[in-house]
Design a protein around this motif. Structure first.
Motif, mmCIF file in Angstrom:
data_model
loop_
_atom_site.group_PDB
_atom_site.id
_atom_site.type_symbol
_atom_site.label_atom_id
_atom_site.label_comp_id
_atom_site.label_asym_id
_atom_site.label_seq_id
_atom_site.Cartn_x
_atom_site.Cartn_y
_atom_site.Cartn_z
ATOM 1 N N ARG A 192 -30.154 -10.338 -21.417
ATOM 2 C CA ARG A 192 -30.423 -11.214 -22.475
ATOM 3 C C ARG A 192 -31.710 -10.362 -23.212
ATOM 4 N N ASP A 206 -30.083 -12.157 -28.539
ATOM 5 C CA ASP A 206 -29.631 -13.548 -28.509
ATOM 6 C C ASP A 206 -30.596 -14.677 -29.223
ATOM 7 N N HIS A 207 -31.795 -14.114 -29.290
ATOM 8 C CA HIS A 207 -32.417 -15.207 -30.017
ATOM 9 C C HIS A 207 -33.751 -14.623 -30.648
ATOM 10 N N VAL A 234 -32.594 -19.764 -23.432
ATOM 11 C CA VAL A 234 -31.848 -18.707 -23.194
ATOM 12 C C VAL A 234 -31.755 -18.320 -21.954
#
Length: 381
Positions: free
Chosen positions: A115, A140-141, A378
């Motif tokens: 991640r 991812d974010h 997440v």
């Protein structure tokens, strides 16, 4: 390691990133007291229990020319760090700013199933907008500091959350001017100018001589002005010869760090463009933004820029509410003239303080809680 105790890797590439990451780490530890965090960081992160595998200073380059000089060493560090993280498999990687270093690393880690979170949106709204495709493949974010940023990412199919700015939470809404002056041995009636030439060695080399010469020029017509110069870690040995060369007769109070004390205490700051300008705005201080770098780096950056402003206060206000003196315009005489214009106009100073107070409320969003909530999502925790 239990589900409640995540293991995170972080990279923060310079002094401003160290500050932002340390504030984030403090919040993460409130949520997960047994959290472990390793990677590359600075002294403020280390004080939060962070384990730094390389010196953060290795990544603190200034402009394209400086980056090219150190490319081989930095690329080697990124490769070794990536190898180690792929072996150790932390629960997530959080890149704090430093996009030129972090995005490539994040892409490698994400491709391997780790991640990846990026804290501090790259300034794709100001220059190099094409990076959004690289960001999509790398993270991812994105944790965004400014309210207009998430929409840009969402249009591109990238998950993003506005978390506000942690400095807006850390800096009090009411400026502790009297306490800061007492701490620094300054009288209430003193006229005080803070000189903030940046934290990276390359930055200081280009900008500090101009600020010091401007201080000499300002002192010529305002002989009682006091000057403060917060010294970032590792640059005192660089600054002291500059003082002797460019301002041998100027009395300057050197501070070990303490930039927040200097900003709280001063009437005006002459300041390098960067995160420090936002700190100055949060302290409601008028400022003259100065920037100078290698001519080739400036040429490259100017050709990729979209906005007429470089300073964060002006970018967020969408207008020139404080002056910017960039490259050849950053002469000592011009800087001193812009400084006098502030010091001679109390009403103008009061108006900009009101604008900065509005900005402070806008950015004061409880970043710690918002960011940790997004990170927990997440992580699936």
């Amino acid at each position: 390691m239990t589900m409640a105790d995540p293991r995170l890797a972080l990279v923060a590439g310079e002094t401003s990133g160290d500050l932002l990451a340390s504030l984030l780490l403090g919040a993460l530890r409130e949520r997960w007291p047994a959290l472990s965090a390793q990677g590359i960081g600075g002294p403020k992160m280390i004080a939060q229990g962070f384990e730094s595998w390389w010196l953060q200073d290795k990544l603190a380059v200034f402009g394209y020319v400086d980056a090219l000089r150190h490319y081989r060493e930095i690329a080697g560090i990124r490769r070794e760090l990536g190898d180690r993280l792929l072996h150790e498999r932390p629960d997530a990687f959080i890149g704090v700013d430093a996009p030129d270093f972090n995005l490539g690393l994040e892409a490698r880690l994400k491709a391997a199933g780790l991640r990846s979170i990026h804290f501090v949106s790259p300034s794709i709204w100001a220059w190099r907008g094409g990076r959004i495709d690289k960001i999509r493949s790398a993270v991812d974010h994105v944790l965004c500091l400014f309210p207009f940023e998430p929409e840009i990412y969402q249009r591109a199919g990238i998950a993003a959350t506005y978390v506000g700015h942690p400095l807006a939470d850390a800096i009090p809404l009411e400026v502790p001017r009297a306490a800061a002056r007492a701490k620094l041995g300054l009288a209430e009636a003193d006229e005080v100018v803070a000189l903030l030439p940046g934290s990276r060695r390359g930055e200081v080399t280009h900008i500090a001589p101009r600020l010091l010469a401007a201080a000499v020029e300002l002192r010529r017509t305002r002989p009682h002005t006091r000057f403060l110069l917060p010294v970032a870690p590792g640059v005192r040995a660089l600054l002291e010869p500059m003082l002797a060369l460019h301002a041998p007769d100027l009395s300057v109070q050197l501070l070990d760090g303490q930039s927040h004390d200097a900003l709280a205490a001063c009437d005006l700051t002459l300041i390098a463009s960067g995160t420090a300008t936002l700190e100055a705005a949060l302290f409601k201080r008028p400022m003259v933004i100065v920037y100078h770098l290698h001519w080739l780096s400036h040429l490259i950056m100017r050709r990729m820029a979209y906005l007429p402003w470089v300073g964060l206060p002006n970018i967020l206000a969408r207008e020139f509410i404080v002056p910017e003196l960039i490259q050849d315009a950053a002469t000592p005489v011009a800087i001193a003239s812009a400084a006098r214009a502030w010091l001679d106009d109390a009403n103008r100073c009061a108006r900009v303080a009101e604008r900065f107070s509005e900005l402070h409320h806008l950015l004061r969003q409880g970043t710690a809680r918002r960011a940790t909530d997004a990170i927990a999502q997440v992580l699936g925790r």
